[in-house]
Scaffold this motif. Structure first.
Motif, PDB file in Angstrom:
ATOM      1  N   PRO A 104       5.211   7.481   4.236  1.00  8.34           N
ATOM      2  CA  PRO A 104       4.027   6.638   4.075  1.00  8.34           C
ATOM      3  C   PRO A 104       4.323   5.274   3.470  1.00  8.34           C
ATOM      4  CG  PRO A 104       4.108   8.294   2.354  1.00  8.34           C
ATOM      5  CD  PRO A 104       5.230   8.614   3.296  1.00  8.34           C
ATOM      6  N   ALA A 105       3.485   4.316   3.824  1.00 13.60           N
ATOM      7  CA  ALA A 105       3.536   2.993   3.208  1.00 13.60           C
ATOM      8  C   ALA A 105       2.695   2.962   1.932  1.00 13.60           C
ATOM      9  CB  ALA A 105       3.032   1.944   4.193  1.00 13.60           C
ATOM     10  N   GLN A 106       1.682   3.850   1.872  1.00 12.13           N
ATOM     11  CA  GLN A 106       0.772   3.895   0.726  1.00 12.13           C
ATOM     12  C   GLN A 106       1.192   4.996  -0.256  1.00 12.13           C
ATOM     13  OE1 GLN A 106      -1.531   1.543   0.613  1.00 12.13           O
ATOM     14  NE2 GLN A 106      -1.038   0.832   2.686  1.00 12.13           N
ATOM     15  N   ILE A 107       0.762   4.864  -1.502  1.00 13.63           N
ATOM     16  CA  ILE A 107       0.989   5.934  -2.477  1.00 13.63           C
ATOM     17  C   ILE A 107       0.267   7.187  -2.007  1.00 13.63           C
ATOM     18  CG2 ILE A 107       0.646   6.704  -4.849  1.00 13.63           C
ATOM     19  CD1 ILE A 107       2.686   4.505  -4.636  1.00 13.63           C
ATOM     20  N   ASN A 108       1.010   8.260  -1.837  1.00 12.70           N
ATOM     21  CA  ASN A 108       0.503   9.480  -1.206  1.00 12.70           C
ATOM     22  C   ASN A 108       1.266  10.650  -1.800  1.00 12.70           C
ATOM     23  OD1 ASN A 108       0.539  11.760   0.468  1.00 12.70           O
ATOM     24  ND2 ASN A 108       1.124  10.637   2.313  1.00 12.70           N
ATOM     25  N   GLU A 109       0.592  11.490  -2.571  1.00 11.53           N
ATOM     26  CA  GLU A 109       1.271  12.617  -3.203  1.00 11.53           C
ATOM     27  C   GLU A 109       1.016  13.926  -2.470  1.00 11.53           C
ATOM     28  OE1 GLU A 109       1.249  12.498  -7.472  1.00 11.53           O
ATOM     29  OE2 GLU A 109       2.149  10.495  -7.437  1.00 11.53           O
ATOM     30  N   ALA A 110       0.910  13.782  -1.137  1.00  9.85           N
ATOM     31  CA  ALA A 110       0.966  14.909  -0.196  1.00  9.85           C
ATOM     32  C   ALA A 110      -0.062  15.988  -0.511  1.00  9.85           C
ATOM     33  CB  ALA A 110       2.389  15.452  -0.134  1.00  9.85           C
ATOM     34  N   PRO A 131      -6.583   5.299  -2.090  1.00 11.72           N
ATOM     35  CA  PRO A 131      -7.591   5.493  -1.041  1.00 11.72           C
ATOM     36  C   PRO A 131      -7.079   5.084   0.348  1.00 11.72           C
ATOM     37  CG  PRO A 131      -8.592   4.481  -2.970  1.00 11.72           C
ATOM     38  CD  PRO A 131      -7.110   4.502  -3.221  1.00 11.72           C
ATOM     39  N   ALA A 132      -6.257   4.025   0.406  1.00 15.47           N
ATOM     40  CA  ALA A 132      -5.732   3.576   1.706  1.00 15.47           C
ATOM     41  C   ALA A 132      -4.837   4.621   2.355  1.00 15.47           C
ATOM     42  CB  ALA A 132      -4.967   2.265   1.533  1.00 15.47           C
ATOM     43  N   ALA A 133      -4.287   5.535   1.556  1.00 11.36           N
ATOM     44  CA  ALA A 133      -3.440   6.592   2.110  1.00 11.36           C
ATOM     45  C   ALA A 133      -4.243   7.576   2.952  1.00 11.36           C
ATOM     46  CB  ALA A 133      -2.726   7.335   0.986  1.00 11.36           C
ATOM     47  N   HIS A 134      -5.550   7.637   2.727  1.00 14.65           N
ATOM     48  CA  HIS A 134      -6.379   8.550   3.513  1.00 14.65           C
ATOM     49  C   HIS A 134      -6.441   8.098   4.962  1.00 14.65           C
ATOM     50  CE1 HIS A 134      -8.684   9.886  -0.382  1.00 14.65           C
ATOM     51  NE2 HIS A 134      -7.377  10.063  -0.452  1.00 14.65           N
ATOM     52  N   ALA A 135      -6.636   6.798   5.167  1.00 11.60           N
ATOM     53  CA  ALA A 135      -6.642   6.264   6.537  1.00 11.60           C
ATOM     54  C   ALA A 135      -5.263   6.408   7.177  1.00 11.60           C
ATOM     55  CB  ALA A 135      -7.078   4.794   6.518  1.00 11.60           C
ATOM     56  N   GLU A 136      -4.224   6.215   6.380  1.00 13.93           N
ATOM     57  CA  GLU A 136      -2.866   6.368   6.905  1.00 13.93           C
ATOM     58  C   GLU A 136      -2.624   7.814   7.342  1.00 13.93           C
ATOM     59  OE1 GLU A 136       1.575   4.862   5.663  1.00 13.93           O
ATOM     60  OE2 GLU A 136       0.303   5.667   4.070  1.00 13.93           O
ATOM     61  N   ALA A 137      -3.101   8.769   6.553  1.00 16.37           N
ATOM     62  CA  ALA A 137      -2.935  10.182   6.904  1.00 16.37           C
ATOM     63  C   ALA A 137      -3.673  10.510   8.201  1.00 16.37           C
ATOM     64  CB  ALA A 137      -3.433  11.068   5.777  1.00 16.37           C
ATOM     65  N   GLN A 138      -4.856   9.966   8.373  1.00 14.62           N
ATOM     66  CA  GLN A 138      -5.610  10.213   9.605  1.00 14.62           C
ATOM     67  C   GLN A 138      -4.853   9.680  10.813  1.00 14.62           C
ATOM     68  OE1 GLN A 138     -10.034  10.116   9.932  1.00 14.62           O
ATOM     69  NE2 GLN A 138      -9.688   8.225  11.043  1.00 14.62           N
ATOM     70  N   GLU A 139      -4.279   8.494  10.674  1.00 12.89           N
ATOM     71  CA  GLU A 139      -3.553   7.879  11.783  1.00 12.89           C
ATOM     72  C   GLU A 139      -2.276   8.649  12.108  1.00 12.89           C
ATOM     73  OE1 GLU A 139      -3.324   5.204  14.837  1.00 12.89           O
ATOM     74  OE2 GLU A 139      -4.954   5.472  13.394  1.00 12.89           O
ATOM     75  N   VAL A 140      -1.546   9.085  11.077  1.00 10.50           N
ATOM     76  CA  VAL A 140      -0.267   9.759  11.287  1.00 10.50           C
ATOM     77  C   VAL A 140      -0.460  11.195  11.773  1.00 10.50           C
ATOM     78  CG1 VAL A 140       1.800  10.644  10.131  1.00 10.50           C
ATOM     79  CG2 VAL A 140       0.984   8.326   9.641  1.00 10.50           C
ATOM     80  N   LEU A 141      -1.361  11.914  11.133  1.00 10.61           N
ATOM     81  CA  LEU A 141      -1.534  13.327  11.450  1.00 10.61           C
ATOM     82  C   LEU A 141      -2.513  13.565  12.593  1.00 10.61           C
ATOM     83  CD1 LEU A 141      -1.627  14.739   7.800  1.00 10.61           C
ATOM     84  CD2 LEU A 141       0.295  14.800   9.405  1.00 10.61           C
ATOM     85  N   GLY A 142      -3.338  12.565  12.898  1.00  8.40           N
ATOM     86  CA  GLY A 142      -4.272  12.692  14.015  1.00  8.40           C
ATOM     87  C   GLY A 142      -5.380  13.683  13.762  1.00  8.40           C
ATOM     88  N   VAL A 143      -5.807  13.789  12.502  1.00  8.19           N
ATOM     89  CA  VAL A 143      -6.901  14.690  12.152  1.00  8.19           C
ATOM     90  C   VAL A 143      -7.938  13.911  11.343  1.00  8.19           C
ATOM     91  CG1 VAL A 143      -5.424  16.739  12.146  1.00  8.19           C
ATOM     92  CG2 VAL A 143      -5.775  15.469  10.013  1.00  8.19           C
ATOM     93  N   PRO A 144      -9.218  14.315  11.412  1.00  6.82           N
ATOM     94  CA  PRO A 144     -10.236  13.607  10.625  1.00  6.82           C
ATOM     95  C   PRO A 144     -10.044  13.848   9.135  1.00  6.82           C
ATOM     96  CG  PRO A 144     -11.193  15.509  11.734  1.00  6.82           C
ATOM     97  CD  PRO A 144      -9.803  15.368  12.253  1.00  6.82           C
TER      98      PRO A 144
END
Length: 264
Positions: A104-110, A131-144
């Motif tokens: 990830p590019a954003q702070i994300n503690e999985a 909060p920006a990691a949430h949008a990144e997770a949606q884009e990467v994982l392809g889930v809402p």
């Protein structure tokens, strides 16, 4: 999972950590092995990553990756003391045949802040994950993704205040347990709307790390002190399985913190 061979409380990055109090790596290893063996006794496969000297919190594997349908979103830690863990786990995934890996590019503690329900990814923020990691997770994982805000610093990760009891299937919605007081008012309303039949935990459950549990849809592995929550889970048809994580709790961790769930 990662054996806590180098476990120590050398710094404080959450309210549960106190470097002035003694912590035993030997006892942590003993408790961790019982947790690992409990999963195996329930029929689960446990993969292990080698611990690295100088990374005392590497035992908390849940913070190092989120895996949905074999796609891996790695982690990026907020605390510099844990930053090096991310690449060790990335290499583990590469060495074990995973090819769809994004760091990830954003702070994300999985999985500390991400909980997959089978339909949506519940995503925590407020203390660790951006909060920006949430949008990144949606884009990467392809889930809402559904964002939830944590407001009590004692429950600094989503996995200290909420866990999935049973993932959604075609015939039933997901079922969760959570501690309402850990969340903002808006997030509580979101959870009540999405999960009207959730199991609600009380303060005693939360303070014993009862929400830092792991469920396979039937068996729920949780700390031995979380007796009230265990009774409520049993009333809903689940089988509580107790483990002692008292030494690991000195670093702010429990069964889920020690467990990165791999959904192939």
């Amino acid at each position: 999972m990662c054996e806590p061979r180098h476990f120590a409380v050398e710094y404080a990055i959450n309210p549960w950590m106190d470097p002035t109090k003694p912590a035993s790596a030997e006892r942590a290893v003993e408790q961790w092995k019982k947790l690992r063996d409990t999963y195996r006794s329930l029929g689960h496969t446990v993969e292990e990553i080698a611990p690295v000297p100088g990374l005392p919190d590497m035992v908390f594997a849940a913070n190092s990756g989120t895996v949905v349908d074999g796609r891996v979103l790695g982690s990026r830690f907020r605390a510099p003391q844990r930053a090096a863990e991310a690449d060790h786990f990335r290499r583990w995934f590469v060495e074990h045949g995973y090819r769809d890996i994004v760091m990830p590019a954003q702070i994300n503690e999985a999985e500390g802040d991400f909980a997959w329900t089978g339909q949506v990814l519940l995503a925590g923020t407020g203390f660790r994950t951006d909060p920006a990691a949430h949008a990144e997770a949606q884009e990467v994982l392809g889930v809402p993704v559904v964002s939830l805000r944590l407001t009590d610093p004692r429950y600094y990760h989503l996995d200290t205040a909420l866990f999935v009891l049973a993932e959604a299937t075609e015939s039933r919605p997901a079922h969760i347990a959570y501690y309402p007081e850990a969340f903002s008012a808006g997030s509580r309303r979101v959870l009540a709307r999405l999960f009207p039949d959730a199991v609600l935990a009380d303060t005693a459950d939360a303070e014993s790390f009862g929400l830092n549990a792991v469920s396979d849809g039937r068996n729920v592995v949780l700390p031995v002190e979380a007796t009230g929550l265990a009774d409520r889970l049993a009333a809903h048809g689940y089988e509580p399985v107790f483990v002692d994580i008292s030494e690991l709790r000195k670093a702010g961790g429990g069964p889920k913190c020690c467990t990165l769930e791999i959904r192939k």
